[in-house]
Motif scaffolding. Structure first.
Motif, mmCIF file in Angstrom:
data_model
loop_
_atom_site.group_PDB
_atom_site.id
_atom_site.type_symbol
_atom_site.label_atom_id
_atom_site.label_comp_id
_atom_site.label_asym_id
_atom_site.label_seq_id
_atom_site.Cartn_x
_atom_site.Cartn_y
_atom_site.Cartn_z
ATOM 1 N N GLY A 53 0.828 -1.204 0.000
ATOM 2 C CA GLY A 53 0.000 0.000 0.000
ATOM 3 C C GLY A 53 0.859 1.251 0.000
ATOM 4 N N THR A 54 1.937 1.214 0.762
ATOM 5 C CA THR A 54 2.875 2.337 0.791
ATOM 6 C C THR A 54 3.509 2.530 -0.579
ATOM 7 O OG1 THR A 54 3.376 1.690 3.072
ATOM 8 C CG2 THR A 54 4.847 3.309 2.035
ATOM 9 N N LEU A 55 3.865 1.436 -1.208
ATOM 10 C CA LEU A 55 4.448 1.504 -2.542
ATOM 11 C C LEU A 55 3.488 2.185 -3.516
ATOM 12 C CD1 LEU A 55 6.701 0.780 -4.537
ATOM 13 C CD2 LEU A 55 5.640 -1.489 -4.759
ATOM 14 N N SER A 56 2.204 1.855 -3.424
ATOM 15 C CA SER A 56 1.231 2.484 -4.322
ATOM 16 C C SER A 56 1.130 3.981 -4.048
ATOM 17 C CB SER A 56 -0.145 1.816 -4.195
ATOM 18 O OG SER A 56 -0.808 2.188 -3.011
ATOM 19 N N GLU A 57 1.185 4.388 -2.792
ATOM 20 C CA GLU A 57 1.111 5.813 -2.460
ATOM 21 C C GLU A 57 2.349 6.559 -2.952
ATOM 22 O OE1 GLU A 57 -1.656 5.717 1.519
ATOM 23 O OE2 GLU A 57 0.303 4.743 1.580
ATOM 24 N N ILE A 58 3.504 5.933 -2.810
ATOM 25 C CA ILE A 58 4.735 6.538 -3.330
ATOM 26 C C ILE A 58 4.616 6.726 -4.843
ATOM 27 C CG2 ILE A 58 7.194 6.137 -3.769
ATOM 28 C CD1 ILE A 58 7.271 4.698 -1.004
ATOM 29 N N ALA A 59 4.177 5.682 -5.536
ATOM 30 C CA ALA A 59 4.057 5.745 -6.997
ATOM 31 C C ALA A 59 3.073 6.827 -7.423
ATOM 32 C CB ALA A 59 3.629 4.384 -7.546
ATOM 33 N N LEU A 60 1.944 6.904 -6.761
ATOM 34 C CA LEU A 60 0.942 7.919 -7.101
ATOM 35 C C LEU A 60 1.475 9.331 -6.851
ATOM 36 C CD1 LEU A 60 -2.202 6.135 -5.668
ATOM 37 C CD2 LEU A 60 -1.808 6.688 -8.084
ATOM 38 N N ALA A 61 2.199 9.502 -5.761
ATOM 39 C CA ALA A 61 2.768 10.824 -5.457
ATOM 40 C C ALA A 61 3.799 11.219 -6.510
ATOM 41 C CB ALA A 61 3.387 10.829 -4.065
ATOM 42 N N LEU A 62 4.697 10.307 -6.847
ATOM 43 C CA LEU A 62 5.715 10.615 -7.851
ATOM 44 C C LEU A 62 5.066 10.891 -9.209
ATOM 45 C CD1 LEU A 62 8.459 8.011 -6.878
ATOM 46 C CD2 LEU A 62 8.502 10.491 -6.478
ATOM 47 N N LYS A 63 4.087 10.089 -9.573
ATOM 48 C CA LYS A 63 3.381 10.283 -10.842
ATOM 49 C C LYS A 63 2.708 11.654 -10.884
ATOM 50 C CE LYS A 63 1.046 8.578 -14.547
ATOM 51 N NZ LYS A 63 1.689 8.637 -15.808
ATOM 52 N N GLY A 64 2.220 12.111 -9.715
ATOM 53 C CA GLY A 64 1.556 13.400 -9.617
ATOM 54 C C GLY A 64 2.497 14.578 -9.408
ATOM 55 N N GLY A 65 3.805 14.316 -9.429
ATOM 56 C CA GLY A 65 4.776 15.392 -9.291
ATOM 57 C C GLY A 65 4.975 15.892 -7.875
ATOM 58 N N LYS A 66 4.592 15.089 -6.891
ATOM 59 C CA LYS A 66 4.762 15.497 -5.490
ATOM 60 C C LYS A 66 6.079 14.978 -4.940
ATOM 61 C CE LYS A 66 -0.027 16.176 -4.705
ATOM 62 N NZ LYS A 66 -1.058 16.327 -3.739
ATOM 63 N N ARG A 67 6.630 15.739 -4.001
ATOM 64 C CA ARG A 67 7.859 15.308 -3.333
ATOM 65 C C ARG A 67 7.550 14.144 -2.416
ATOM 66 N NH1 ARG A 67 10.143 19.204 0.031
ATOM 67 N NH2 ARG A 67 11.974 17.890 0.122
ATOM 68 N N VAL A 68 8.477 13.199 -2.382
ATOM 69 C CA VAL A 68 8.361 12.037 -1.509
ATOM 70 C C VAL A 68 9.644 11.915 -0.718
ATOM 71 C CG1 VAL A 68 8.021 9.543 -1.368
ATOM 72 C CG2 VAL A 68 6.832 10.856 -3.143
ATOM 73 N N ILE A 69 9.513 11.886 0.598
ATOM 74 C CA ILE A 69 10.646 11.706 1.500
ATOM 75 C C ILE A 69 10.489 10.321 2.121
ATOM 76 C CG2 ILE A 69 11.760 12.522 3.607
ATOM 77 C CD1 ILE A 69 9.741 15.010 1.882
ATOM 78 N N GLY A 70 11.568 9.560 2.168
ATOM 79 C CA GLY A 70 11.494 8.199 2.676
ATOM 80 C C GLY A 70 12.378 7.949 3.877
ATOM 81 N N LEU A 71 11.814 7.262 4.854
ATOM 82 C CA LEU A 71 12.539 6.803 6.040
ATOM 83 C C LEU A 71 12.448 5.282 6.078
ATOM 84 C CD1 LEU A 71 11.264 9.366 8.689
ATOM 85 C CD2 LEU A 71 13.657 8.761 8.340
ATOM 86 N N GLY A 72 13.496 4.617 5.661
ATOM 87 C CA GLY A 72 13.502 3.152 5.684
ATOM 88 C C GLY A 72 12.430 2.547 4.810
ATOM 89 N N THR A 73 12.202 3.145 3.653
ATOM 90 C CA THR A 73 11.152 2.671 2.759
ATOM 91 C C THR A 73 11.757 2.175 1.455
ATOM 92 O OG1 THR A 73 8.945 3.194 1.911
ATOM 93 C CG2 THR A 73 10.639 4.911 1.674
#
Length: 147
Positions: free
Chosen positions: A105-125
């Protein structure tokens, strides 16, 4: 202007993931940000708990149809009836996303954010091009709130 920061991660978080998410939520609230999440347990609940302990505001975008399924630290519970498809709404509601740990589920949210041009910060992801990896909760908060 308040920032809306999605904090995402597994609903069955490890103790370390939960502790990290709680620190992220607290740090965001201390700096005036609103925490947006999927509204359930694990990383979502821990981030909301941290935010609430600092007087912050939390929004839970729920997969089901009942407000009662939200964790006890959600201020604004939005039932969608969309199941996991609600992940798209979590991402759209936020200005930036912080991923703590991660399941599919986290992977899908990361993908959707990146696809939408949003910044994604990751902690152990997930290690994915476009995800800004940081090593500490305070670094994630600082990066998320940087203009």
């Amino acid at each position: 202007m308040s920032r809306y920061v999605a904090v995402v991660g597994p609903g069955d978080a490890s103790p370390d993931e939960a502790a990290t998410a709680e620190l992220v939520g607290a740090g965001l609230a201390q700096r005036g940000a609103t925490v947006v999440c999927g509204g359930l347990g694990g990383v979502m609940e821990a981030a909301c708990r941290g935010a609430k302990e600092q007087g912050g505001t939390t929004v839970g975008i729920l997969p089901g149809t009942g407000r009662g399924e939200a964790n006890p630290y959600v201020d604004v519970a939005l039932p969608t009836g969309l199941g996991e498809a609600r992940n798209a709404l979590v991402v759209r509601a936020a200005d930036v996303l912080i991923a703590v740990g991660g399941a599919y589920g986290t992977l899908s949210e990361i993908a959707l954010a990146l696809k939408g041009g949003k910044r994604v910060i990751g902690l152990g992801t997930w290690e994915i091009d476009g995800v800004e990896a940081v090593s500490a909760p305070e670094d994630a908060v600082g990066s998320a709130l940087r203009a």
